[in-house]
Motif scaffolding. Structure first.
Motif: not given
Ligand code: NDP
Ligand SMILES: CCCCC/C=C\CC(=O)/C=C/C=C/C=C/[C@@H](O)CCCC(=O)O
Length: 329
Positions: A47-49, A125, A129, A150, A195, A218-219, A240-241, A244, A246, A272, A316-317
């Motif tokens: 996960d991104p977190y 989770m 979320t 995202a 993009k 998310n971004v 949520c997140g 971009s 992290y 969160i 994933m990132l």
């Molecule tokens: N607040 C909370 O409790 C929670 C927050 N989150 C957050 O939700 C968001 C999505 O998480 P999740 O669904 O698990 O992850 P994803 O399955 O969406 O994977 C991350 C995606 O983020 C996109 N991404 C990565 N880098 C960049 C960038 N620089 N600019 C734009 N997009 C980017 C990519 O998709 P693409 O091809 O579209 O670029 C990638 O597939 C995150 O920010 C995460 O931190 C998640 C769970 C709980």
């Protein structure tokens, strides 16, 4: 004796995580004490977190943080019989000993035809979320326009579908044309590839000329700067997140957003998901029901082999996944 394999974080990440930041170790686990259980992981989540949290919660050499679906293989605790499946936060490890604290049982009526890995994704989770972040903070009304970035990911893909279930228009952005095709398949009304569009502002305007009632963020970064300017009056933004940002070693700086929040009287709230921990059973029950009814489609990006966990995380990132990134034994 059972030997546990684990991935450790050799050093704190600088920018994007690199293969050399991870090291595989092996450790012989001791015999169980009374009250303990031995579990074997069958699915892991990346996960991104983990990227931002690793700096705050781990020291170099620690086992990487994370969750798994694991099966009890030996028990000295009658409350956790052999064969039971649980979601745990034991980190990137094949086997672990627990006293039962922090083990979340999969619902006893878990449908046989649903992969247990969904407890880490659409019915876990990330799904929760989307469920609580959208419904409790964006409070979408029928006919509202919901924006999510995202959108093809674990959280975003559930947000858009819940928006559709609630009678809203769903607009999603993602980073590949394959992802746009996936978004259309699961019911998004308007989609764009952030993009490749020449202008984010123009893409947002084209997708919803009258603007957005709800924005599930998310971004962060430049996307947010453009989206904020196209919110409708009294719009709601669930932060949520900010994926971009992290990997930034030095915090990025954007334009000042107060004028938009003020003049459009926006409500913007970060969250969160653990704030709704007590309501997880309610949310999981609804998510599973929508999945069984076919109203909520799930997609898993499966990586086979524990040895490939770092690659799955780095991938994933970088956006390699559609739907939830899962590692399978
Ligand atoms: N607040 C909370 O409790 C929670 C927050 N989150 C957050 O939700 C968001 C999505 O998480 P999740 O669904 O698990 O992850 P994803 O399955 O969406 O994977 C991350 C995606 O983020 C996109 N991404 C990565 N880098 C960049 C960038 N620089 N600019 C734009 N997009 C980017 C990519 O998709 P693409 O091809 O579209 O670029 C990638 O597939 C995150 O920010 C995460 O931190 C998640 C769970 C709980
Ligand atoms: C630019 C810095 C951003 C820092 C905030 C980061 C992330 C948002 C996010 O992704 C939060 C995710 C929260 C996930 C919670 C998971 C829990 O179920 C368990 C977390 C494990 C733990 O706390 O050890």
């Amino acid at each position: 004796m059972v030997v546990a394999k684990s991935w450790t974080m050799v050093r704190h990440f600088e920018g994007a995580p690199k293969p050399e930041d991870f090291k595989l170790i092996e450790k012989e686990l001791p015999p169980l004490k009374d009250g303990e259980v031995l579990l074997e992981s069958e699915f892991w989540s990346v996960d991104p977190y983990m990227r931002p949290y690793s700096k705050q919660k781990l020291k170099e050499g620690d086992v990487m943080m994370g969750s798994q679906v694991a099966r009890v293989m030996e028990s000295k605790n009658p409350a956790f019989p052999v064969g039971g499946y649980y979601v745990a936060y034991a980190g990137w490890t094949t086997h672990f000993i627990s006293d039962g604290k922090g083990l979340a049982p999969l619902p006893s009526n878990w449908p046989e035809n649903l992969p247990k890995s969904l407890a880490l994704g659409a019915a876990g989770m990330p799904g929760l979320t989307a469920y609580f972040g959208l419904l409790d903070l964006c409070n979408p009304k029928e006919g509202d326009v919901v924006l999510v970035n995202a959108a093809a990911g674990a959280v975003g893909s559930i947000v858009g579908q819940i928006a559709k279930i609630k009678g809203c228009k769903a607009v999603g952005s993602a980073g590949s044309d394959d992802k746009l095709g996936f978004l259309k398949e699961i019911g998004f009304d308007e989609v764009f590839n952030y993009k490749t569009v020449s202008s984010l502002a123009e893409a947002l305007k084209k997708a919803s000329p009258d603007g957005y009632d709800c924005y599930f963020e998310n971004v962060g970064g430049k996307f947010a700067d453009a989206a904020l300017q196209q919110m409708k009056d009294f719009g709601r933004i669930a932060v949520c997140g900010a994926i971009s940002l992290y990997n930034d070693s030095v915090p990025s700086t954007g334009p000042y957003i107060q004028p938009y929040i003020l003049f459009k009287q926006l409500r913007m709230e970060g969250f969160i998901v653990t704030r709704w921990q007590d309501r997880f059973p309610e949310g999981q029950k609804q998510l599973l029901q929508w999945i069984i009814e076919g109203k909520l489609k799930y997609h898993e990006h499966i990586t086979n082999g524990f040895e490939n966990m770092p690659a799955s995380f780095m991938g994933m990132l970088k956006g390699e996944n559609i739907g939830k990134a899962i590692i399978k034994v």
